[in-house]
Design an enzyme around this catalytic site. Structure first.
Site, PDB file in Angstrom:
ATOM      1  N   ARG A 112       1.049  -0.980   0.067  1.00  0.00           N
ATOM      2  CA  ARG A 112      -0.043   0.113   0.085  1.00  0.00           C
ATOM      3  C   ARG A 112       0.467   0.977  -0.125  1.00  0.00           C
ATOM      4  O   ARG A 112       1.931   1.351   0.785  1.00  0.00           O
ATOM      5  CB  ARG A 112      -0.705   0.112   1.670  1.00  0.00           C
ATOM      6  CG  ARG A 112      -1.997   1.019   1.761  1.00  0.00           C
ATOM      7  CD  ARG A 112      -3.240   0.463   1.144  1.00  0.00           C
ATOM      8  NE  ARG A 112      -4.427   1.656   0.577  1.00  0.00           N
ATOM      9  CZ  ARG A 112      -5.285   2.223  -0.185  1.00  0.00           C
ATOM     10  NH1 ARG A 112      -4.998   1.589  -1.406  1.00  0.00           N
ATOM     11  NH2 ARG A 112      -5.841   2.845   0.225  1.00  0.00           N
ATOM     12  N   THR A 401      -8.301   1.327 -10.670  1.00  0.00           N
ATOM     13  CA  THR A 401      -8.392  -0.009  -9.483  1.00  0.00           C
ATOM     14  C   THR A 401      -8.171  -1.378 -11.300  1.00  0.00           C
ATOM     15  O   THR A 401      -9.230  -1.474 -11.676  1.00  0.00           O
ATOM     16  CB  THR A 401      -8.959  -0.343  -8.215  1.00  0.00           C
ATOM     17  OG1 THR A 401      -8.527   0.841  -7.471  1.00  0.00           O
ATOM     18  CG2 THR A 401      -7.891  -1.323  -7.435  1.00  0.00           C
ATOM     19  N   THR A 419      -3.592  -0.838  -7.666  1.00  0.00           N
ATOM     20  CA  THR A 419      -4.618   0.740  -7.548  1.00  0.00           C
ATOM     21  C   THR A 419      -3.445   1.607  -7.610  1.00  0.00           C
ATOM     22  O   THR A 419      -2.532   2.063  -7.206  1.00  0.00           O
ATOM     23  CB  THR A 419      -5.720   0.722  -6.732  1.00  0.00           C
ATOM     24  OG1 THR A 419      -6.191   1.927  -6.665  1.00  0.00           O
ATOM     25  CG2 THR A 419      -4.879   1.083  -5.385  1.00  0.00           C
ATOM     26  N   ASP A 441      -7.709   8.402  -0.152  1.00  0.00           N
ATOM     27  CA  ASP A 441      -8.105   7.446   0.848  1.00  0.00           C
ATOM     28  C   ASP A 441      -8.315   7.600   2.087  1.00  0.00           C
ATOM     29  O   ASP A 441      -8.797   6.394   2.785  1.00  0.00           O
ATOM     30  CB  ASP A 441      -7.679   6.318   0.292  1.00  0.00           C
ATOM     31  CG  ASP A 441      -8.474   5.137  -1.019  1.00  0.00           C
ATOM     32  OD1 ASP A 441      -9.107   6.298  -1.371  1.00  0.00           O
ATOM     33  OD2 ASP A 441      -7.736   4.229  -0.911  1.00  0.00           O
ATOM     34  N   GLY A 487     -13.162  -1.134  -7.411  1.00  0.00           N
ATOM     35  CA  GLY A 487     -14.528  -0.256  -7.906  1.00  0.00           C
ATOM     36  C   GLY A 487     -14.530   0.563  -5.823  1.00  0.00           C
ATOM     37  O   GLY A 487     -15.040   1.310  -5.858  1.00  0.00           O
ATOM     38  N   GLY A 488     -13.662   1.207  -5.777  1.00  0.00           N
ATOM     39  CA  GLY A 488     -13.531   1.924  -4.236  1.00  0.00           C
ATOM     40  C   GLY A 488     -14.471   1.205  -3.380  1.00  0.00           C
ATOM     41  O   GLY A 488     -14.826   0.225  -3.181  1.00  0.00           O
TER      42      GLY A 488
HETATM   43  O1  DON Z   1      -7.476   1.020  -2.462  1.00  0.00           O
HETATM   44  C1  DON Z   1      -8.673   1.013  -2.410  1.00  0.00           C
HETATM   45  O2  DON Z   1      -9.681   1.009  -1.416  1.00  0.00           O
HETATM   46  C2  DON Z   1      -9.799   1.907  -3.319  1.00  0.00           C
HETATM   47  N1  DON Z   1      -8.210   3.730  -3.921  1.00  0.00           N
HETATM   48  C3  DON Z   1      -9.220   1.659  -4.217  1.00  0.00           C
HETATM   49  C4  DON Z   1      -9.917   2.838  -5.734  1.00  0.00           C
HETATM   50  C5  DON Z   1     -11.282   1.708  -6.662  1.00  0.00           C
HETATM   51  O3  DON Z   1     -11.188   0.577  -6.176  1.00  0.00           O
HETATM   52  C6  DON Z   1     -11.195   2.441  -8.159  1.00  0.00           C
HETATM   53  N2  DON Z   1     -11.512   1.692  -8.941  1.00  0.00           N
HETATM   54  N3  DON Z   1     -12.440   1.490  -9.598  1.00  0.00           N
END
Ligand code: DON
Length: 588
Positions: A112, A401, A419, A441, A487-488
């Site tokens: 991360r 991501t 991501t 985030d 998908g955040g």
């Molecule tokens: O780590 C995370 O939770 C976010 N940065 C993920 C972002 C994300 O999945 C965007 N997707 N399409």
């Protein structure tokens, strides 16, 4: 009246007791006694499922050369960083979950992005409150120390098989000789020129908008800078990225306006991958294993178990959907409140995953249109004065991501979610790749009363993530499912749908991926009406009193592999550009 819970019967208690004993049994079995039934020869071949055909081909190439799942995952992801730069790459981070079939060991490597040493709790605050998403997204403060290259290296050192430099060959060739721009990549560019700094920033401007015009789908694109970067890392190892010219370019890009960041060469040189616990919990006869915080993988254990605790009611139409929605609402509220960087805050994970807690939590009553609050963990054994009480979460997230799932010729597996956070990360360019905006985030808003949020910004801290790569095993400890999604904030919902749809609704992994997404976080349920029974599901939920937001499409990118008695079944999300490729015989 809470109609969603109204019909639930006393079978809840019986189910809960059964679940509790199953849980204890699974938890008590020592791992080394579990492997008695494993055949030595893996009969199913190998498979790669990822978000782009060129990336899948790179993974397949490694497997054909005798590489294993780790080798294939790194090569696949190096190509994704080139052909799908809107989603992930060298400038970002990721979570890698690995399963070694011969030892039954699972490994979670946390790559991360990390806050610079100069980050402060209020760095996203302005005179008018917290920066809006776009202001923060394009800011230099959004850039965290990238973790991806260190993650590749650690994974390769621990379990890779091919020579390190071999893994870079497919991506290097594509960067040097060119690749065909995909519709999805091209499709983002006009919108990004309007809403972000991608068409204005040094480097990204010339690369994505040559002669001032966005790239178009089908054109051949070369990225000589990315080729040079890959060549340096392939030859010299990760130090070529974390020190020297590439590191300097990263620091310079983060230091540009608007809102220059504080990232330094020391932040880069100090970056470390963390090997963290893999958390497992039983679901019926299965064992769900996933990534611990700062990931939200725990939701992949909580949602299916809460789903089972909420007793089935065969009379209620779409009962399985209503239970799925209620299970999500409860798990999301807990994730939102308690999760953050485990090196910095105390997270009551043991309590949240215990059968006692889940049994009580499933009885918490919230009307369908009422916000759900976190559970009362303090009444459970194991809670202590250190179990913190946080201010309500103020984190918000957006899309960027990717997820890939791989099984190799020995039955080893990798689930990797990677991501750059928002589309094209912070749109800041360094040596052939974009830098992440992962610092958004964190919770950007600092509560006015001086109280702390679990996911607050702090120096050297990792932001909470929704990414939750997951592996499922059966009662003989054989691998059953490899999955994950971008998908955040919606990732826990997307991945849990995949798990429950395969294990409970009896769908194939592709049918499970295709099934409408349903996201139940907070007091509004998002339903993807453009697929399958989406419209009927939205109507049924409304009839039960839920507040429904209809969405034509959702942004999942589920890439999964199921191991069935007859072989591997892969799934690629039709909402993105992914494919699945199966190799039946090793050619090496
Ligand atoms: O780590 C995370 O939770 C976010 N940065 C993920 C972002 C994300 O999945 C965007 N997707 N399409």
């Amino acid at each position: 009246m809470n109609r969603a819970f109204f019909h639930r019967s006393s079978t809840v208690a019986l189910l809960a007791a059964a679940l509790a004993s199953a849980w204890l049994l699974a938890a008590c079995r020592p791992a080394e006694t579990l492997n008695l039934n494993q055949p030595d020869v893996w009969p199913h071949g190998a498979m790669v499922s990822a978000a782009n055909p060129l990336a899948v081909a790179a993974g397949i190439e490694m497997l054909e050369q005798g590489g294993n799942a780790i080798d294939a995952a790194i090569a696949t992801h190096l190509v994704l960083g080139l052909v799908e730069p809107q989603s992930s790459g060298l400038g970002g981070g990721g979570f890698l979950l690995h399963y070694d079939r011969s030892t039954q060991a699972t490994l979670f490597l946390d790559g991360r992005e990390t806050a610079p040493a100069g980050a402060t709790v209020d760095m996203f605050m302005t005179d008018k409150g917290a920066m809006g998403y776009i202001e923060a997204w394009v800011s230099g403060k959004a850039v965290g120390t990238p973790g991806m290259v260190a993650l590749y290296h650690q994974a390769h050192q621990q379990a890779g098989r091919l020579p390190w430099s071999t893994l870079f060959e497919p991506a290097l060739a594509l960067a040097r000789d060119g690749f065909v721009v995909s519709p999805r990549l091209a499709g983002y560019l006009p919108m990004m020129a309007q809403r972000s700094r991608l068409a204005k920033n040094e480097g990204s401007q010339d690369y994505f908008y040559p002669d001032g015009k966005p790239l178009v789908s089908g054109e051949l694109l070369k990225n000589p800078e990315y080729a040079e970067t890959l060549n340096a890392i392939a030859t010299l190892g990760p130090s070529a990225f974390y020190t020297g010219e590439i590191a300097e370019a990263i620091v310079q890009a983060a230091a540009r306006p608007p809102h220059p960041g504080t990232l330094t060469l020391s932040d880069l040189a100090d970056y470390q991958v963390k090997s963290r616990p893999v958390i497992c919990g039983p679901f019926r006869t299965y064992r769900i294993c996933t990534t611990s915080p700062p990931s939200s993988g725990a939701a992949q254990i909580m949602i299916p178990n809460l789903y089972d605790q909420l007793a089935p009611n065969s009379v209620q139409p779409f009962d399985h959907i209503i239970r799925f929605v209620d299970a999500q609402r409860l798990a999301y509220a807990d994730r939102d409140h308690f999760f953050g960087d485990p090196d910095e805050i105390s997270i009551p994970l043991d309590i949240l995953l215990s059968p006692e807690y889940l049994q009580v939590r499933a009885k918490d009553r919230f009307a369908p249109d009422e916000p759900v609050s976190h559970g009362d963990v303090w009444q459970f054994k194991g809670a202590s004065a250190e179990t913190p009480r946080w201010a309500p979460d103020t984190t918000d997230e957006m899309a960027g991501t990717t997820h890939l799932s791989i099984i190799d010729f020995d039955g080893n597996a990798v689930a990797l979610t990677a991501t750059v956070e928002g589309p094209f990360g912070s749109q800041r360019w360094a040596k052939g790749f974009v830098l992440n905006n992962e610092m958004t985030d964190f919770a950007k808003t600092v509560p006015e009363d001086g109280s702390a949020v679990a996911n607050a910004v702090a120096p050297n801290r990792r932001p909470r993530s929704s990414m939750s790569p997951t592996l499922v095993f059966d009662e003989t400890d054989a691998l059953v499912l490899v999955t994950g999604s971008p998908g955040g904030n919606s990732i826990p919902a997307y991945v849990a749908k995949n798990i429950i749809a395969v294990l409970d609704w009896g769908l194939t992994p592709q049918m499970a991926v295709d099934h409408p997404n349903i996201i139940a976080r907070g007091d509004t349920i998002r339903v993807e009406i453009g697929r399958g029974e989406g419209q009927a599901i939205a109507e049924a939920l409304e009839a039960y009193g839920y507040s429904v937001r209809r969405r034509e499409g959702e942004n999942s990118g589920l890439h999964s592999i199921q191991v069935t008695p007859t072989g591997l079944q892969g799934a690629a999300d039709p909402r993105r550009e992914g494919v699945v490729q199966h190799l039946t015989n090793p050619s090496h």
